[in-house]
Design an enzyme around this catalytic site. Structure first.
Site, PDB file in Angstrom:
ATOM      1  N   ASP A  91      75.183  54.559  75.960  1.00  0.00           N
ATOM      2  CA  ASP A  91      76.635  55.211  75.657  1.00  0.00           C
ATOM      3  C   ASP A  91      76.513  56.607  76.193  1.00  0.00           C
ATOM      4  OD1 ASP A  91      78.748  56.081  73.956  1.00  0.00           O
ATOM      5  OD2 ASP A  91      78.195  54.473  72.616  1.00  0.00           O
ATOM      6  N   HIS A 124      78.012  56.462  79.128  1.00  0.00           N
ATOM      7  CA  HIS A 124      79.546  56.391  78.908  1.00  0.00           C
ATOM      8  C   HIS A 124      80.324  57.830  79.468  1.00  0.00           C
ATOM      9  CE1 HIS A 124      80.014  52.942  75.967  1.00  0.00           C
ATOM     10  NE2 HIS A 124      79.278  52.546  77.173  1.00  0.00           N
TER      11      HIS A 124
END
Length: 553
Positions: free
Chosen positions: A302, A336
């Site tokens: 992430d 991310h």
């Protein structure tokens, strides 16, 4: 004894960042600042006394549970005035480790601190997750209201996160999926999701959340306990914190989560999670003050380096921004976002300086995200000397519609009133950026009631598929911008933009439409040194846009 002295000496060096604080001045036309003076963070200092966990009964066979022995060593060290708790070579299986003040937990190079797969070792506790008060399993490493603490060395801390995380079949290879199913757990009826336990599957099927709502207690979460994945390291309301040299990997959820900490240093870490690890953030700095993040490598599932400060009303009531942060010389691989602010930024973020970093293969490079309801002010953000390669989506992104549907160019827009729940992005300076490979170069999208404001983008070279989109923004000042985007048509799209200036613009020679101005809410868009004054066919006006708002010089 010499080794122990070296361990202690490594912690005694004071952090010397130049100057006391950065001086910034804002005018209506431009914000100026100096990089010569930056915020400071104070490091902890420890006694040289060393407490080897072997002396407290720990066994390095990877089978013996050493929770009590390790925690006894930490408690003893702290009670005697502090020092170093040494994790020597070996595989040390353990449950939750509880840090104490004045303790440096030192992990030797050939040591692995491995956290147990047994969910029962982790009691339910009240914690904070994604900015809200939540029920959680106790973190593998945690500390609250401490001072003068550190985790150092060059060994490995492994959270055994794979046993906690449900995972979709589409995120794994066929071989990985077969191995996962064979390991136990449960599979959804459509054979698309693997769950580690029935409690995790129940939470998913019932769409249960983690937030502790008014009237709820921890007992209300017992039936979905396994779903409440812990963050690997959580320090809450601690002062003078150092994380240095260690590899942190395989976290059940977020990896490193300091909350309400002051004088935090994160240096020379390797933070590693599988790319399929949902919520597998590397570092989430929440409502912290005086922070240095330098020399680290992130390869996670992430966001890589993320700034937060609480969510919605709860975060606004806390009212603690993340502020006075220096982030430098870091490398982010899979993530991310390389450097991220939000989306839980309701307490605000300010005085953050990011420079000399590289992002390679992240979904987004510089990622600033929020949404209606968050509130909070993100301001005085300075970014310089960032190199990016093979970015999956956007090199630079500002988005105030995070997880929300934005209206289209022809849709009627409902403009709500500005309240304390309205978020604000303002006063960013982004300078000396190079990106070789991304889907889109720049994306800026504000709200009609609160535009993204006062953004300086200087000396930027982006080689991408698409160019730039600027929507609901005011005071976007660009200078010496190169957008080599062969597939872009237009190269720059503007909708509801005010006071947009671009001085010095290079684009692909085979570009068709260079500027597309959209809607009747644009004003004062000025472009100079872009070879547009005699090429009117390079600019188009759509959806009621007035030609007079665009001036090419």
């Amino acid at each position: 004894m010499k080794k122990n002295r070296r361990i202690a000496a490594g912690i005694l060096v004071a952090l010397c960042l130049p100057g006391a604080f950065l001086q910034a001045q804002t005018s209506k036309e431009k914000t100026t600042f100096s990089w010569s003076n930056l915020p400071t963070a104070v490091q902890p200092v420890f006694k040289p006394d060393t407490f080897n966990i072997v002396q407290f009964g720990s066994v390095p066979d990877g089978l013996t549970l050493n929770t009590n022995a390790i925690n006894k060593a930490i408690t003893t060290c702290s009670s005697k005035g502090g020092g170093v708790v040494l994790i020597p070579g070996g595989i040390w299986l353990t449950g939750p480790v509880e840090m104490k003040s004045n303790v440096n937990l030192h992990i030797d190079r050939d040591a692995i601190l491995l956290f147990s797969k047994d969910f029962d070792q982790y009691p339910l506790v009240e914690g904070t997750y994604e900015g809200s008060r939540s029920a959680r399993n106790q973190s593998p490493v945690q500390g609250t209201n401490l001072e003068n603490i550190a985790i150092t060395g060059s060994g490995v801390i492994d959270g055994n996160g794979d046993v906690w995380r449900m995972v979709g079949k589409d995120r794994l290879t066929e071989s990985q999926w077969k191995t996962k199913v064979a390991s136990g757990g449960l599979v959804s009826s459509d054979n698309r999701i693997w769950f580690p336990s029935a409690k995790t599957k129940l939470a998913f099927d019932q769409r249960r959340g983690t937030a502790l709502l008014p009237g709820q207690t921890l007992k209300d979460f017992e039936d979905i306990k396994d779903f409440l994945r812990p963050n690997l390291v959580v320090f809450n309301n601690c002062k003078k914190v150092l994380l240095e040299g260690v590899t942190f990997q395989n976290s059940p959820a977020w990896c490193l989560h300091p909350v309400l900490c002051e004088d935090l240093t994160v240096r020379n870490l390797f933070v590693k999670n599988p790319d399929y690890a949902q919520n597998g953030d590397g570092l989430d700095v929440e409502s912290c003050k005086n922070v240095l993040i330098e020399g680290n490598t992130f390869d996670v599932g992430d966001d890589g380096i993320c700034i937060k400060s609480g969510k919605d009303e709860e975060g606004r009531k806390r009212g603690r921004p993340t502020e006075n942060v220096v982030i430098r010389n870091n490398v982010v691989y899979k993530a991310h976002g390389g450097f991220v602010i939000g989306s839980e930024m309701s307490g605000g973020a300010r005085n953050i300086f990011v420079y000399d970093c590289s992002f390679m293969g992240t979904d987004i490079g510089l990622r600033f995200k929020t949404a209606r309801g968050r509130g909070g002010v993100v301001e005085n953000i300075y970014v310089k000397n960032i190199r990016m390669k093979d970015i999956v989506q956007d090199a630079i992104l500002f988005d105030m519609y995070y997880f929300a549907k934005a209206p289209g160019a022809n849709e009627k827009i409902e403009v709500p009133p500005v309240t304390e729940a309205t978020p604000r992005f303002r006063n960013f300076q982004i300078t000396d950026i190079v990106c070789n490979g991304a889907n889109r170069g720049i994306f800026i999208r504000g709200l009609p009631e609160m535009k993204v404001k006062d953004i300086d983008l200087n000396n930027i070279v982006l080689k991408t598929n698409k160019g730039a989109e600027i929507i609901e923004a005011n005071g976007i000042r660009m200078k010496d911008l190169t957008l080599l985007s062969n597939n872009a048509n237009p190269v720059v799209y503007v909708q509801s933009g005010s006071n947009i200036t671009l001085n010095g613009f290079k684009y692909s020679p085979n570009a068709g439409v260079v500027f597309s101005i959209n809607g009747d809410k644009n004003e004062n868009i000025r472009v100079s040194n872009a070879n547009l004054s005699n090429n009117h066919d390079k600019v188009e006006f759509n959806n009621g846009a007035n030609r007079s708002v665009f001036i090419a010089e």
